[in-house]
Design an enzyme around this catalytic site. Structure first.
Site, PDB file in Angstrom:
ATOM      1  N   GLY A  73       6.390   6.200  -4.710  1.00 45.23           N
ATOM      2  CA  GLY A  73       7.518   5.999  -3.713  1.00 45.23           C
ATOM      3  C   GLY A  73       7.643   4.560  -3.911  1.00 45.23           C
ATOM      4  N   ASN A 129       8.863  13.910  -8.378  1.00 48.51           N
ATOM      5  CA  ASN A 129       8.200  14.221  -7.125  1.00 48.51           C
ATOM      6  C   ASN A 129       6.882  14.030  -7.067  1.00 48.51           C
ATOM      7  OD1 ASN A 129       7.339  15.167  -4.459  1.00 48.51           O
ATOM      8  ND2 ASN A 129       8.761  16.912  -4.607  1.00 48.51           N
ATOM      9  N   SER A 130       6.240  12.703  -6.882  1.00 42.01           N
ATOM     10  CA  SER A 130       4.615  12.652  -7.099  1.00 42.01           C
ATOM     11  C   SER A 130       4.002  13.866  -6.067  1.00 42.01           C
ATOM     12  CB  SER A 130       4.281  11.237  -6.688  1.00 42.01           C
ATOM     13  OG  SER A 130       4.614  11.065  -5.284  1.00 42.01           O
ATOM     14  N   LEU A 149       3.143   2.251  -0.220  1.00 44.03           N
ATOM     15  CA  LEU A 149       3.648   1.385   0.370  1.00 44.03           C
ATOM     16  C   LEU A 149       4.829   1.680   1.240  1.00 44.03           C
ATOM     17  CD1 LEU A 149       3.136  -1.594  -1.697  1.00 44.03           C
ATOM     18  CD2 LEU A 149       1.565  -0.610  -0.792  1.00 44.03           C
ATOM     19  N   ASP A 152       7.502   7.129   4.046  1.00 44.63           N
ATOM     20  CA  ASP A 152       8.301   7.784   4.926  1.00 44.63           C
ATOM     21  C   ASP A 152       7.595   8.511   6.145  1.00 44.63           C
ATOM     22  OD1 ASP A 152      10.211   9.285   6.340  1.00 44.63           O
ATOM     23  OD2 ASP A 152      11.157  10.202   4.433  1.00 44.63           O
ATOM     24  N   THR A 227       6.995  -6.438  -1.244  1.00 43.03           N
ATOM     25  CA  THR A 227       7.900  -5.272  -1.414  1.00 43.03           C
ATOM     26  C   THR A 227       9.009  -5.561  -0.417  1.00 43.03           C
ATOM     27  OG1 THR A 227       6.939  -4.141   0.814  1.00 43.03           O
ATOM     28  CG2 THR A 227       6.075  -3.414  -1.577  1.00 43.03           C
ATOM     29  N   GLU A 228      10.079  -4.871  -0.588  1.00 47.68           N
ATOM     30  CA  GLU A 228      11.506  -5.095   0.196  1.00 47.68           C
ATOM     31  C   GLU A 228      11.200  -4.685   1.539  1.00 47.68           C
ATOM     32  OE1 GLU A 228      11.233  -3.913  -2.901  1.00 47.68           O
ATOM     33  OE2 GLU A 228      12.679  -5.126  -3.949  1.00 47.68           O
ATOM     34  N   GLU A 229      10.594  -3.707   1.428  1.00 50.01           N
ATOM     35  CA  GLU A 229      10.385  -3.057   2.827  1.00 50.01           C
ATOM     36  C   GLU A 229       9.370  -3.888   3.713  1.00 50.01           C
ATOM     37  OE1 GLU A 229      11.407  -0.323   5.568  1.00 50.01           O
ATOM     38  OE2 GLU A 229      11.848  -0.309   3.299  1.00 50.01           O
TER      39      GLU A 229
END
Lengths: 252, 433
Positions: A73, A129-130, A149, A152, A227-229
Site C-alpha cells: 500500500g 492486491n497484496s 504505513l 486503511d 510518507t505523504e500521509e
C-alpha cells in the site's frame, strides 16, 4: 523531451508528475475480483520491466538479485523514494491497489531516474492486491523488510477482514519474510494501532524490536517523516502509533 | 444475451445446483452418496441400506451437501454443505456424534490421519478445526465450537487434503492458489507456518489428491483445475514437477474443437491406493482418465482413458477404498430444472484397477454392468433413488453442473459498459443531479 513539455501532468519546474492530476478515491475494495495481470508465480515476475537499468531485457541471465523490500500500500511512494537512496544496492517494490496512484508513482520514479542519472534504478511499483497475491510475487523468505504505513483503518467490525494486518494474513507475511526480516507498521488511528500491535504480538512468528533496536534502526525515523500521509499527520499535529516486529523461528 | 443469463445466475438461487458426490469406506464396508440435501448410505458388507440417526435434527441437512468424506480409518463420516452445518457421524453406531455450526457455507472437509481433528473450509476462505477428543463417548451428542486456523484471503476454498504423513495440510482456492501449511501438534492454537505455495494453475483449482510413495513420506500432491490441466507438485518446496494437459492429450479437444477450453475443467481426482495411478473426472468426458505418476522421473502422463459405453455418464464424483478393488463413480445434480424428480443420481463402478496383464502391461479394466456392481440392484436403488433413469436427463444434468461450477468459480469478465452499468447501483456513487 518535447512530449514532456506538452504533458500537463508533469510539472514544468521539477519535471515530476503533479499529484492533482492523479486524484483517486481514498479506498479500493480489496475483496473484489481483480482484473489486472498477476504473475503466475515469483519466477514469472518480470524484473526487466520493473528495473530496466539493472536487468537489461536483452540479457536473459546475469543478475540474480531479488526484491528485498516491499512497501504494501505504498500510496504516493514517499517512503520508497527515501529508501531508494538510503539502500542503493537493494531492490524494492511498492504495491498499490489504486491504479491512478500506481500510475503516479510510476511516473514519479521515471522522472526521478531522468533527473538523477544512476539513481532510483532500484525502485519500482506495481498495481496489485497484496492481500491476495503476495505469494505470486515473493518466494519463501525472500524479503528482509515489509512496510505497512498508514493503512486503511476499516473501522466497522464487519469490515475488519479487509484490514491489511490481520492474524491470518500475518502467516503470509511471515512466509515472505526471511528469518530476521522486519515488519514496519504505523498509523495515526489509535484503534488500528492497537489492533496491529495485538495481531503481531499474538503471532508466534513475530517478536517486537526493543527500544534500543528501534533507536538504532535508520528506517524507523522515516516511517513518520517520509510518507505523504505521515507528513500530513505531522502538519496537523496528530499522533502516530508504531509497531515494529521481527520475523522469528516459532518455538514449538 | 449471454450476459443477461449470467446476471440472472447472480441473483437467483434456484439455478444453483450441486453435483452428486460419492465416498467409499476405506475397507469398503459402505458407500455413501450425497445429492442435494439427501444423504444415502449403503452397507456393502451386509448388502442392505443404512439409515443414519441424528437425534438433533431431521432431515440431516437443509441445503445441498457439498462434501462427504470417510476418515480415521473408516470410523468417521463427515458431511457438510450449504446449510452451514458440519455433521460428524460414527460409522459403527451410525449416529451423528457432533453437529458443528459454521458461519459460512462449507466447501471442503479433511479429517486428520489420527482421526482427532476435523478441518473444514468455508466460502470465505477460512479453514476451521474441531477437536474430537470425546469420540468414543458415543452417547453424548454435543455441539462443538470450531476454531479458525488459517485463511486464504476471502477466496472460496475448493479442496482440503492432509499429506500422506499427516504433517501438512494442503488447501486450494479459486484464486489459482494451493497453500501447504504445517499441521501443528496443537492445531487449536492455529496453523501459522506456511511450508509452500504451489503456484502454476491459471484457473481455479478444483481438487487435490496425494499420491503415496514409500521413499517420500509426505507424498506427492496432484491438483486438478479449471484450466483443464492436472499438475504434480513437490509440497516441501512448492515446485511444479509436471503438468498434464489432460483434455488435449486425451483427445477431447479435437473431437470437440469448437467449445472453449473451460468446458474441460477437471471435476474430481482420486488417487488409486497402492499404485501410482490417479483417476480424473473431466467435464464433458463420458468416462475417466487414468494418469500415471512416475515418481522417480517426477512426471505425469496419461495411462489410459476409460470410456463408458452406451450411456452418457459424465462423472461428477469419484471414490475408491484403500484396496482399490473398484473405482466408484457418481453423476447427478441436486435439482434439475424441467425435471419431475428432485434429484438425480447414477452410480457406476470400474473393476480391475489393480490387475495388470503380465503380457501386455496394460490394465484390464471393466466398467461393471448394473447387476455386477457390488451390492447389485439393491445398492443402486438406494444410492440412485431408483433403479433406472432416463438417459437424456443425465446430459442435462452434466450441463447444469458445468454451468453451476462456472458461475461459482470462474471470475466474471465484464465489458467496460457493463461494469459502468453495474457500478450505477452502488450506494457511494448515487448520481448527484
Amino acid at each position: 523531451m518535447l512530449k514532456n513539455e506538452a504533458n500537463p501532468n508533469i510539472s514544468k519546474t521539477t519535471r515530476l508528475p503533479r499529484k492533482r492530476f492523479y486524484r483517486a478515491r481514498a479506498h479500493s475494495n480489496p475483496l473484489s475480483d481483480s482484473h489486472f495481470p498477476v504473475p503466475i508465480s515469483p519466477s514469472h515476475v518480470d524484473y526487466s520491466l520493473c528495473y530496466p537499468q539493472l536487468f537489461p531485457p536483452s540479457k536473459q541471465v546475469g543478475n540474480s538479485k531479488k526484491i528485498q523490500f516491499a512497501d504494501i500500500g505504498c500510496g504516493f511512494g514517499g517512503l520508497l523514494i527515501s529508501l531508494s537512496t538510503l539502500f542503493p544496492e537493494t531492490l524494492m517494490i511498492g504495491m498499490e491497489l489504486r491504479d491512478k496512484v500506481t500510475e503516479y508513482v510510476k511516473e514519479r520514479i521515471l522522472a526521478l531516474r531522468v533527473a538523477n542519472p544512476g539513481q532510483y534504478n532500484n525502485v519500482s511499483v506495481v498495481r496489485t492486491n497484496s492481500m491476495k497475491y503476495i505469494p505470486n510475487y515473493f518466494e519463501k523468505g525472500q524479503l528482509s523488510k515489509m512496510f505497512f504505513l498508514f493503512p486503511d483503518p476499516h473501522f466497522k467490525e464487519k469490515n475488519h477482514r479487509r484490514r491489511v494486518i490481520s492474524p491470518h494474513l500475518l502467516d503470509e507475511y511471515a512466509y515472505a519474510l526471511g528469518v530476521g526480516g522486519i515488519m514496519y507498521t504505523i498509523t495515526d488511528v489509535e484503534e488500528l494501532g492497537e489492533w496491529m500491535k495485538a495481531c503481531l504480538e499474538g503471532h508466534p512468528m513475530f517478536e517486537a524490536l526493543t527500544d534500543e533496536e528501534l533507536e538504532a534502526d535508520l528506517v524507523v525515523k522515516l516511517l513518520s517523516t517520509a510518507t505523504e500521509e505521515g507528513q500530513k499527520v505531522a502538519r496537523n499535529g496528530g499522533q502516530t502509533f508504531r509497531a515494529v516486529y521481527r520475523r522469528i523461528v516459532p518455538t514449538i | 444475451m449471454e450476459e443477461t443469463a449470467m446476471e440472472d445466475g447472480d441473483h437467483s438461487r434456484d439455478r444453483e445446483v450441486a453435483p452428486a458426490l460419492i465416498a467409499i469406506h476405506p475397507t469398503q464396508e459402505s458407500v455413501a452418496v450425497a445429492v442435494g440435501s439427501d444423504l444415502r448410505v449403503f452397507d456393502l458388507h451386509n448388502g442392505c441400506p443404512i439409515s443414519l440417526v441424528d437425534d438433533s435434527s431431521e432431515p440431516f441437512h437443509l441445503d445441498s451437501i457439498r462434501v462427504i468424506r470417510y476418515g480415521a480409518k473408516g470410523k468417521l463420516l463427515v458431511t457438510a454443505g450449504d446449510d452451514k452445518l458440519v455433521k460428524i457421524w460414527n460409522t459403527d453406531t451410525r449416529r451423528c456424534i457432533y453437529t458443528v455450526s459454521s458461519e459460512k457455507r462449507v466447501s471442503a472437509v479433511a479429517i486428520s490421519n489420527d482421526g482427532l481433528f476435523v478441518c473444514f473450509a468455508d466460502k470465505f476462505g477460512v479453514v476451521w478445526v474441531v477437536g474430537l477428543d470425546g469420540l468414543h463417548e458415543t452417547q453424548t451428542l454435543s455441539s462443538k465450537k470450531a476454531v479458525p486456523i488459517l485463511a486464504h484471503y476471502c477466496s472460496i476454498i475448493t479442496s482440503l487434503e492432509f499429506s500422506t504423513d499427516g504433517r501438512f495440510i494442503a488447501s486450494a482456492d479459486r484464486d489459482f492458489k494451493i497453500r501447504v501449511t504445517v499441521f501443528p501438534k496443537k492445531p487449536l492454537d492455529g496453523a501459522y507456518e506456511i511450508q509452500s505455495f504451489c503456484l502454476g494453475h491459471t484457473e481455479y483449482v478444483s481438487c487435490l489428491a496425494f499420491v503415496c510413495a514409500l521413499e517420500y513420506p509426505e507424498g506427492f500432491l496432484v491438483s486438478g483445475s479449471g484450466d483443464s490441466t492436472v499438475r504434480l507438485w513437490d509440497i516441501a518446496s512448492g515446485s511444479l514437477l509436471d503438468t498434464c494437459e489432460v483434455s488435449a492429450e486425451a483427445g477431447l479437444v479435437e473431437s470437440n474443437g469448437k467449445e472453449d477450453e473451460c468446458c474441460f475443467a477437471i471435476t474430481d481426482l482420486c488417487a488409486i491406493p497402492n499404485s501410482s495411478l490417479v483417476a480424473v473426472a473431466i467435464q464433458g468426458l463420458p468416462g475417466v482418465v487414468l494418469l500415471s505418476c512416475n515418481l522417480s522421473d517426477k512426471t505425469l502422463s496419461i495411462f489410459k482413458v476409460i470410456y463408458i459405453e452406451g450411456e452418457a455418464f459424465i462423472p461428477t464424483g469419484l471414490g475408491t477404498s484403500s484396496s482399490a478393488e473398484f473405482l466408484w463413480m457418481v453423476t447427478g445434480v441436486s435439482n434439475l430444472q424441467g425435471s419431475d424428480s428432485t434429484s438425480l443420481t447414477r452410480v457406476k463402478a470400474i473393476s480391475g484397477l489393480t490387475k495388470i496383464n503380465p503380457d501386455s502391461g496394460e490394465l484390464e479394466t471393466t466398467v461393471l454392468e448394473d447387476n455386477d456392481v457390488p451390492g447389485g440392484m439393491q445398492l443402486l436403488e438406494k444410492l440412485q433413488g431408483s433403479a433406472s433413469i432416463k438417459e437424456e436427463v443425465f446430459l442435462a444434468a452434466a450441463e447444469s453442473v458445468k454451468i453451476a461450477m462456472r458461475n461459482l468459480l470462474i471470475k466474471k469478465q465484464y465489458s467496460v459498459e457493463r461494469r459502468d452499468f453495474r457500478k450505477r447501483g452502488r450506494n457511494d456513487r448515487k448520481i448527484k443531479h
